[in-house]
Scaffold this motif. Structure first.
Motif, PDB file in Angstrom:
ATOM      1  N   ALA A  40       0.682  -1.281  -0.093  1.00  0.00           N
ATOM      2  CA  ALA A  40       0.161   0.090  -0.071  1.00  0.00           C
ATOM      3  C   ALA A  40       0.967   1.250   0.225  1.00  0.00           C
ATOM      4  O   ALA A  40       0.344   2.314  -0.619  1.00  0.00           O
ATOM      5  CB  ALA A  40      -0.785  -0.057   1.160  1.00  0.00           C
ATOM      6  N   ILE A  41       2.028   1.298   0.859  1.00  0.00           N
ATOM      7  CA  ILE A  41       2.603   2.206   0.710  1.00  0.00           C
ATOM      8  C   ILE A  41       3.514   2.608  -0.645  1.00  0.00           C
ATOM      9  O   ILE A  41       3.538   3.784  -1.155  1.00  0.00           O
ATOM     10  CB  ILE A  41       4.074   2.194   1.816  1.00  0.00           C
ATOM     11  CG1 ILE A  41       3.267   2.174   3.269  1.00  0.00           C
ATOM     12  CG2 ILE A  41       5.007   3.190   1.536  1.00  0.00           C
ATOM     13  CD1 ILE A  41       2.965   3.482   3.537  1.00  0.00           C
ATOM     14  N   ASN A  63       0.755   9.143  -5.736  1.00  0.00           N
ATOM     15  CA  ASN A  63       0.997  10.704  -5.455  1.00  0.00           C
ATOM     16  C   ASN A  63       2.189  11.332  -6.100  1.00  0.00           C
ATOM     17  O   ASN A  63       2.755  12.443  -5.728  1.00  0.00           O
ATOM     18  CB  ASN A  63       1.188  10.702  -3.663  1.00  0.00           C
ATOM     19  CG  ASN A  63      -0.184  10.556  -3.140  1.00  0.00           C
ATOM     20  OD1 ASN A  63      -1.018  11.254  -3.024  1.00  0.00           O
ATOM     21  ND2 ASN A  63      -0.390   9.124  -2.556  1.00  0.00           N
ATOM     22  N   GLY A  64       2.882  10.389  -7.104  1.00  0.00           N
ATOM     23  CA  GLY A  64       3.881  11.246  -8.023  1.00  0.00           C
ATOM     24  C   GLY A  64       5.219  11.355  -7.074  1.00  0.00           C
ATOM     25  O   GLY A  64       5.685  12.221  -7.483  1.00  0.00           O
ATOM     26  N   SER A 114      10.273  12.675  -6.073  1.00  0.00           N
ATOM     27  CA  SER A 114      11.136  13.227  -4.989  1.00  0.00           C
ATOM     28  C   SER A 114      11.339  12.019  -3.970  1.00  0.00           C
ATOM     29  O   SER A 114      11.015  11.956  -2.791  1.00  0.00           O
ATOM     30  CB  SER A 114      10.144  14.280  -4.102  1.00  0.00           C
ATOM     31  OG  SER A 114       8.623  13.775  -3.853  1.00  0.00           O
ATOM     32  N   LEU A 115      12.621  11.390  -4.360  1.00  0.00           N
ATOM     33  CA  LEU A 115      13.181  10.480  -3.495  1.00  0.00           C
ATOM     34  C   LEU A 115      14.270  11.142  -2.664  1.00  0.00           C
ATOM     35  O   LEU A 115      14.899  11.969  -3.361  1.00  0.00           O
ATOM     36  CB  LEU A 115      13.475   9.276  -4.392  1.00  0.00           C
ATOM     37  CG  LEU A 115      12.361   8.587  -5.025  1.00  0.00           C
ATOM     38  CD1 LEU A 115      12.838   7.419  -5.726  1.00  0.00           C
ATOM     39  CD2 LEU A 115      11.372   8.074  -4.079  1.00  0.00           C
ATOM     40  N   PRO A 116      14.961  10.669  -1.475  1.00  0.00           N
ATOM     41  CA  PRO A 116      14.040   9.399  -1.078  1.00  0.00           C
ATOM     42  C   PRO A 116      12.981   9.852  -0.089  1.00  0.00           C
ATOM     43  O   PRO A 116      12.735  11.013   0.242  1.00  0.00           O
ATOM     44  CB  PRO A 116      15.228   8.979  -0.076  1.00  0.00           C
ATOM     45  CG  PRO A 116      16.115  10.351   0.246  1.00  0.00           C
ATOM     46  CD  PRO A 116      16.192  11.205  -0.987  1.00  0.00           C
ATOM     47  N   GLN A 117      12.042   8.688   0.161  1.00  0.00           N
ATOM     48  CA  GLN A 117      10.961   8.893   0.888  1.00  0.00           C
ATOM     49  C   GLN A 117      11.298   7.917   1.975  1.00  0.00           C
ATOM     50  O   GLN A 117      11.659   6.879   2.078  1.00  0.00           O
ATOM     51  CB  GLN A 117       9.714   8.578   0.519  1.00  0.00           C
ATOM     52  CG  GLN A 117       9.324   9.603  -0.703  1.00  0.00           C
ATOM     53  CD  GLN A 117       8.850  10.735  -0.175  1.00  0.00           C
ATOM     54  OE1 GLN A 117       8.365  10.896   1.028  1.00  0.00           O
ATOM     55  NE2 GLN A 117       8.836  11.756  -1.012  1.00  0.00           N
ATOM     56  N   GLY A 168       3.526  -0.176 -10.924  1.00  0.00           N
ATOM     57  CA  GLY A 168       3.256   0.748 -11.882  1.00  0.00           C
ATOM     58  C   GLY A 168       4.183   1.762 -12.071  1.00  0.00           C
ATOM     59  O   GLY A 168       3.982   2.986 -12.798  1.00  0.00           O
ATOM     60  N   GLY A 169       5.330   1.875 -11.199  1.00  0.00           N
ATOM     61  CA  GLY A 169       6.069   3.158 -11.083  1.00  0.00           C
ATOM     62  C   GLY A 169       7.475   2.728 -11.647  1.00  0.00           C
ATOM     63  O   GLY A 169       7.428   1.892 -12.167  1.00  0.00           O
TER      64      GLY A 169
END
Length: 420
Positions: A86-87, A94-95, A99-102, A295-296
């Motif tokens: 889910a994460i 949320n695109g 903007s990594l890292p998260q 899908g990313g």
RNA sequence: GCGGACGUAGCUCAGCUGGUUAGAGCGCCGGUUUGUGGUACCGGAGGUCGCGGGUUCAAGUCCCGUCUUCCGCCCCA
């Protein structure tokens, strides 16, 4: 006792139980915060495809172990069985792959359709952390160190050991798996019945089989170590160096495996012997392939999850409740003053309660039963003089004071108590 | 999904080979002459013995089924 029961494998969290849960969650939230992690909250249910996709073709899990249902619109939905998928879905939708890292912390209920045991429920709760973006082994070491720190902050570091393994990259693991299948196939008849089935769709799992028959074969099975390519070997070495740098001790356990293909390199489990066969208390690994399956873009990631029930059971003592102060008026007129005192105390940050009925004796009993540290008594005499009686319920000492002095007197007294 | 154990008051348990109105401790409520709790003494409430069926003159006690919890297995994202 014919009352309604909660659904099999679910529990009410009341009193000490809930305090244990809250303490685990709050501690994990605080410690992960020290590492720069922020909390996310995702829905407790998702389209079934979110979890089915992450699980690939392990059909048993998808068809039998998930809470899946069709809603009124005909959509197939599933109560989340774990947090990571889910994460990753949320990251993609949320695109945030831009903007990594998260650095993500989460906590909440999970659902699996399984046979309940101690520490294994149909609705259970997890804390988890995901570090999405970095591909460096030092990130793995840091995430594991963070897990260790959470356990340490909970006071159960001595109850668990960290078991560590590597799965290598896809190339290494594929080569190893081929060798394993070849090896076990050659001794097919000697395998336990369960493992013969495992050989078909999840051969790595044979390695942690509990069947006596399998043990001997497993001992001589080919080790991944022989199949690690240079890059994987370097990653494995760097990981262990990183753990040393963070001061994390571990034992290497080559039998810790993961069934799904999106896992690679690091895999680990913090294990206790105090909970029977449900002894894994916090576990995780690197899952470089999962975000892509959602899908990313191909995105490296590492994380862990811990069972709140299991962690809560290991806590030495349940977290203490803050002792309240009981305000006790005598007579209707004093009650009005009592309400003012209550308000005064609460706005000073003191936990304060008042009973709604009963004479002085009754209310004193109640105060004691509620575990109050002090009683503030207001009778006719005090009402007339504009004072209150402040009684310390642990030593029975009582003094007459002005209401305005209560808050500071109480905070001093309570600090003194905590120090003893 | 498979195998095994348990299920008696809010809690922890007792109840011999089936036999009159089912017990204890703790907890809960009330009282010991009413401006003081925690200790002590006295009293009280609370159980269709998990649920359903069967055997029997008679079942908490035997048999079958079912549900829950617990222990292993499977699974463990």
């Amino acid at each position: 006792m014919n009352a309604a029961q909660p659904v099999r494998g679910t529990h009410d969290l009341i009193g000490e139980q809930q305090r244990r849960h809250a303490h685990v969650t709050e501690t994990a939230r605080r410690v992960t915060g020290l590492y720069g992690f922020d909390e996310w909250a995702t829905p407790v249910f998702e389209n079934t495809s979110v979890f089915a996709r992450s699980l690939g073709d392990t059909s048993d899990v998808v068809s039998k172990e998930m809470y899946t249902f069709t809603d009124r619109g005909g959509e197939s939905l599933t109560l989340r069985p774990e947090g990571t998928a889910a994460i990753c879905r949320a990251l993609v939708t949320n695109g945030l792959t831009q903007s990594l890292p998260q650095k993500v912390f989460y906590a909440g209920p999970m659902f699996r359709y399984e046979r309940p045991q101690k520490g294994r429920y149909r609705q259970f709760h997890q804390i988890g952390a995901e570090l999405i973006g970095p591909s460096e082994p030092l990130a793995d070491a840091e995430v594991i160190a963070m897990g260790r720190d959470v356990l340490g902050a909970l006071g159960i570091a001595d109850e668990v050991v960290l078991e560590l393994n590597t799965l290598g990259d896809t190339e290494s693991r594929t080569a190893w798996r081929t060798a394993l299948v070849e090896y076990f196939s050659a001794h097919r008849e000697k395998l336990s019945e369960d493992s013969q089935v495992r050989l078909e769709h999840n051969p790595l799992r044979i390695l942690d089989s509990k069947a006596q028959a399998d043990r001997l074969l497993i001992e001589d099975a080919p080790l991944l170590d022989q199949f690690l390519n240079d890059a994987s070997r370097r990653f494995w070495d760097d990981l262990r160096n990183g753990l040393n740098a963070f001061g994390v001790s571990y034992t290497v356990n080559p039998r810790i495996v993961r069934g799904l293909d999106y896992y690679s390199h690091t895999t680990f489990e913090f294990v206790t012997t105090r909970l029977g066969s449900q002894g894994t208390v916090l576990a995780g690994g690197r899952y470089d392939g999962l975000v892509e399956e959602m899908g990313g873009p191909a995105t490296p990631a590492i994380g862990w999850a811990g069972g709140i029930e299991r962690l809560g059971m290991l806590l030495e003592a349940p977290p203490e409740v803050v002792a309240p102060v009981a305000v006790i008026p005598q007579g209707n007129e004093a009650e009005h003053r009592a309400v003012q005192v209550l308000t005064l105390l609460r706005s000073a940050g003191v936990r304060a309660e008042m009973a709604w009925r009963g004479n002085l004796k009754k209310r004193m009993e109640r105060a004691n039963k509620a575990g109050a540290s002090h009683a503030v008594i207001i009778g006719e005499t005090e009402l007339a003089k504009g004072t209150v009686q402040l009684r310390n319920l642990s030593d029975g000492l009582q003094q007459e004071v002005r209401p305005d002095d209560l808050a500071s007197l109480l905070s001093h007294s309570k600090k003194a108590e905590q120090n003893t």
